[in-house]
Enzyme design. Structure first.
Site, PDB file in Angstrom:
ATOM      1  N   ASP A 354       3.474  -0.405   9.581  1.00 20.45           N
ATOM      2  CA  ASP A 354       3.637  -0.678   8.149  1.00 20.45           C
ATOM      3  C   ASP A 354       2.275  -0.580   7.488  1.00 20.45           C
ATOM      4  O   ASP A 354       1.276  -1.097   8.021  1.00 20.45           O
ATOM      5  CB  ASP A 354       4.236  -2.071   7.931  1.00 20.45           C
ATOM      6  N   LEU A 355       2.195   0.111   6.351  1.00 20.90           N
ATOM      7  CA  LEU A 355       0.930   0.271   5.647  1.00 20.90           C
ATOM      8  C   LEU A 355       0.642  -0.976   4.824  1.00 20.90           C
ATOM      9  O   LEU A 355       1.484  -1.437   4.048  1.00 20.90           O
ATOM     10  CB  LEU A 355       0.963   1.498   4.743  1.00 20.90           C
ATOM     11  N   ASP A 397       6.999   2.575   3.246  1.00 23.21           N
ATOM     12  CA  ASP A 397       5.741   2.822   3.952  1.00 23.21           C
ATOM     13  C   ASP A 397       5.850   2.383   5.411  1.00 23.21           C
ATOM     14  O   ASP A 397       4.839   2.046   6.024  1.00 23.21           O
ATOM     15  CB  ASP A 397       4.597   2.093   3.246  1.00 23.21           C
TER      16      ASP A 397
END
Length: 748
Positions: A354-355, A397
């Protein structure tokens, strides 16, 4: 020079005038005429030799007219004058034969049939009438000129009979000939039409014998394989199929065997350039009187359709933006690998990525910049693993990686590599993207089998371990330990939040806001806390979980209800006091939250203008139309709105223009160093100026020192909030500290 006529034009000319043909039709007439002349010249004969000579000479103009008419395009090749000139010839034969027979009863009068038949076949009805008149004259002239006894009056009967033949029988014969001509013409036209349909068909057509050999192909079929039609004749159609395939042979066998009267299938042809062409075959067996059973195959190029279907299939399994596998394909590959692990033992690992801070990219730089960053991250992930591994974008994301082989150490190395690659790439970018990092959760399939828990859930919880540990790192679920991931507590948080709502375990703290016009605490911001035994949990630890599991609207409704109740008590102390209450983006436009606001104001009889609802700029970005409609409805109640974290987003001034806000809370990033940075001070000054021109008040956050406060005063900020003004405290402490006695603040 005579103009050249194309093949098509020639066919049309031939169809239009069937009499224009080869001179072969004149040969039978010529043969009969010659036989008649021969019978006259053979002995015995009683008339002078010159009679036979005249008969022979009379054929000369017939031949001349015939050949002259051949060079005239506008006339039929059998010119009627040639037929008319045969009547003197027939008369001479009649006379010569009659003399040799000793009277006028000559059988050579049958030669009058030559011109009559000639014109019945090739002439018009008017020309037949002329022939009838000439036939009568052939008998009448000798009777009238020479008379008896050589030509008695009885020859009139013969003249009448021949006139009847010319006028009655010949037209019937002419109609028969014309009908045959029309039928032949229609047959030729139909045949030519079929030929044109075959040759000019937009798709390929091939005629095969029962063995599958090509008898004939049209141009379109030849173009498909890049050859000329004659080059394909005699070869089996299967010879043009892509190597390794035998679908055409099976297609032919099924047709010939009678299992299918009509059959459709698809195959791939290989053209002369080595390119594969996807085609659809539609075949049937037809009977032909000349060739027996023939297989007619329609061949349609479906390469474009196949590419379109392949594209649709690709889109069904791949993310449109990044080209990586999508969640559907990822789950399918994950299930396939789990089946493999059950058969052969667990191997490999699952990584979820996950960004961090990605939302700020969309909010500040726009969605195009966010999309480009996702595409780049997708490429980095693809290059960080092997070709046999699976990389997917699961949504937003969030990415997933299936390492099909390897152990925990290998998964850890890959996870660290991904974290480093994302951080290194973000470091080369400008603006907020520098803060973009990756949080990775890694779980081996062996560890998942030990926990007997869904590996996707374990990886998700492990990823949040990385986030809770500070982000920009990897968290690995150890093998051989039954301790669940720390973020498994996230699954427990849902029940804890629900219990807190049910049992009022939430607490509201107040952070004071000073009015810089008179240095009085005239309002406060409500901040949420969760009481867990002796621990006071800040919202940063559970708000994102509440948002993730869909509980945030319920939490915001609880906050609104208790904040308004608290506001009623505060206004009894200070009738002008106001409260700022934060709303999550997940609560904007929710009917239950709006109803909570309306009901609370009514129940506690609070002036709506004393309630200030804070919406962060990032929440407003999510749906501007929804935020505006929500603000309009709540403004109609009399409540005020504040745009929180102003300046942190790319579209700050856009939202300031299009949304209904009374207060602008300047993001702390532009306030914390305003006394040291001329750039920050210039930005602060511009925000205050624009807000003042728009009739909105400004609130400076992160006021933590007298120097910062002094700059805020100098630049015209209306309200200040920060640790210098006061930290968040419970209600009782807030009242005793900030409302009972206003405390003087240190100056710079």
């Amino acid at each position: 020079m005579r103009p050249r006529v194309s093949g098509t034009a020639a066919r049309e000319s031939s169809s239009a005038d069937p009499r224009r043909d080869t001179p072969a039709l004149a040969l039978p007439f010529a043969a009969v005429a010659g036989i008649g002349l021969l019978t006259v010249v053979l002995p015995p004969y009683d008339r002078p030799w010159w009679v036979a000579g005249l008969a022979a000479l009379s054929l000369v103009p017939v031949v001349i007219v015939f050949f002259v008419s051949q060079r005239r395009d506008e006339a039929s090749w059998l010119h009627p004058l040639a037929a008319y000139l045969l009547f003197p010839y027939a008369a001479l034969l009649h006379d010569a034969a009659g003399a040799s027979a000793g009277g006028s009863a000559s059988g050579m009068s049958v030669f009058l049939l030559l011109p009559i038949l000639w014109l019945a076949i090739t002439g018009t009805l008017r020309q037949l009438w002329v022939a009838s008149a000439l036939a009568v004259l052939t008998f009448a002239i000798p009777i009238l000129v020479i008379g008896a006894p050589s030509y008695p009056s009885g020859d009139w009967r013969r003249a009448v009979v021949w006139a009847a033949v010319a006028l009655v029988i010949a037209p019937v014969l002419q109609r028969i000939v014309r009908d045959l001509e029309r039928q032949g013409r229609r047959a030729r036209v139909a045949s030519e039409r079929v030929e044109r349909l075959f040759d000019d068909a937009p798709h390929g057509v091939a005629l095969l014998d029962p063995a599958g050999r090509i008898i004939r192909v049209n141009t379109s079929m030849a173009v498909l394989v890049g050859l000329d039609p004659p080059e394909m004749v005699g070869h089996e159609l299967g010879a043009f199929e892509s190597p390794g395939e035998d679908r055409i042979q099976d297609h032919v066998v099924r047709l010939v065997s009678g299992r299918d009267q009509a059959l459709e299938s698809e195959c791939t042809l290989r053209d002369s350039g080595g390119n594969d062409v996807s085609v659809s075959l539609s075949s049937t067996v037809v009977g032909d009187r000349g060739m027996g059973e023939v297989i007619m195959v329609n061949v349609v190029d479906i390469s474009d359709r196949r590419r379109y279907l392949d594209r649709l299939s690709h889109l069904a399994d791949h993310d449109v933006l990044t080209g990586l596998a999508n969640r559907r394909r990822f789950e399918s590959e994950l299930q396939r690998h789990l089946d493999r692990c059950r058969r052969h033992g667990p191997t490999g690992a699952l990584l979820l990525l996950d960004l961090d801070n990605f939302k700020q990219v969309n909010d500040s730089l726009g969605h195009n910049a966010g999309d480009q960053l996702l595409v780049t991250i997708g490429g980095l992930l693809r290059r960080a693993v092997r070709d046999t591994d699976v990389v997917a974008r699961l949504g937003g994301d969030e990415f997933g990686v299936i390492l099909t082989d390897g152990d925990q150490d290998g998964a850890t190395r890959v996870g660290h590599s991904i974290v480093d690659l994302v951080r290194a790439h973000a470091a080369t970018l400008d603006g907020v993207r520098r803060r973009v990092t990756a949080s990775v959760g890694a779980v081996t399939f062996k560890a998942a089998s030990e926990h007997a828990t869904d590996i996707l859930a374990l990886a998700d919880m492990t990823m949040y371990d990385a986030k809770d540990a500070g982000r920009n790192q990897i968290a690995v679920l150890p093998e051989g330990e039954l301790r669940p991931p720390r973020s498994a507590a996230r699954l427990l948080w849902q029940s804890r939040i629900e219990a807190a709502l049910e049992h009022d375990r939430f607490e509201l703290h107040l952070q004071p806001i000073m009015n810089l016009a008179d240095d009085r605490i005239t309002s406060a911001e409500v901040l949420l806390r969760l009481r867990e035994e002796d621990e006071l949990v800040p919202p940063s630890r559970f708000v994102y979980i509440a948002e993730r599991v869909g509980l945030m609207p319920l939490v915001d409704a609880w906050v609104v209800e208790h904040s308004v109740e608290m506001l009623a008590k505060l206004r009894r102390i200070d009738p002008t006091f106001a409260l700022e209450v934060n709303l999550s983006g997940h609560s904007i436009g929710r009917p239950d939250v709006e109803q909570a606001i309306c009901d609370s104001l009514t129940v506690h009889d609070v002036d709506p203008s004393a309630l200030i609802l804070e919406i962060t700029e990032t929440a407003a970005v999510g749906d501007v139309a929804l935020a505006r409609a929500f603000a309009e409805r709540i403004t109609d109640l009399g409540c005020a709105f504040a745009l929180d974290d102003f300046g942190a987003g790319f579209g700050s001034f856009y939202y300031l223009k299009h949304l209904l806000f009374d207060y602008v809370k300047i993001d702390g990033e532009f306030v914390a160093h305003v006394h040291e940075s001329q750039v920050d001070r210039t930005i602060l000054r511009s925000i205050v100026g624009i807000a003042r021109d728009l009739g909105k008040r400004t609130v400076a956050e992160f006021v933590s020192s007298p120097d910062i406060l002094a700059v805020c005063r100098a630049e015209g900020v209306d309200l200040a909030q920060g640790f210098l003004i006061g930290k968040p405290v419970p209600y009782d402490e807030f009242v005793s500290t900030f409302l009972t006695a206003q405390v003087a603040l240190p100056t710079a």
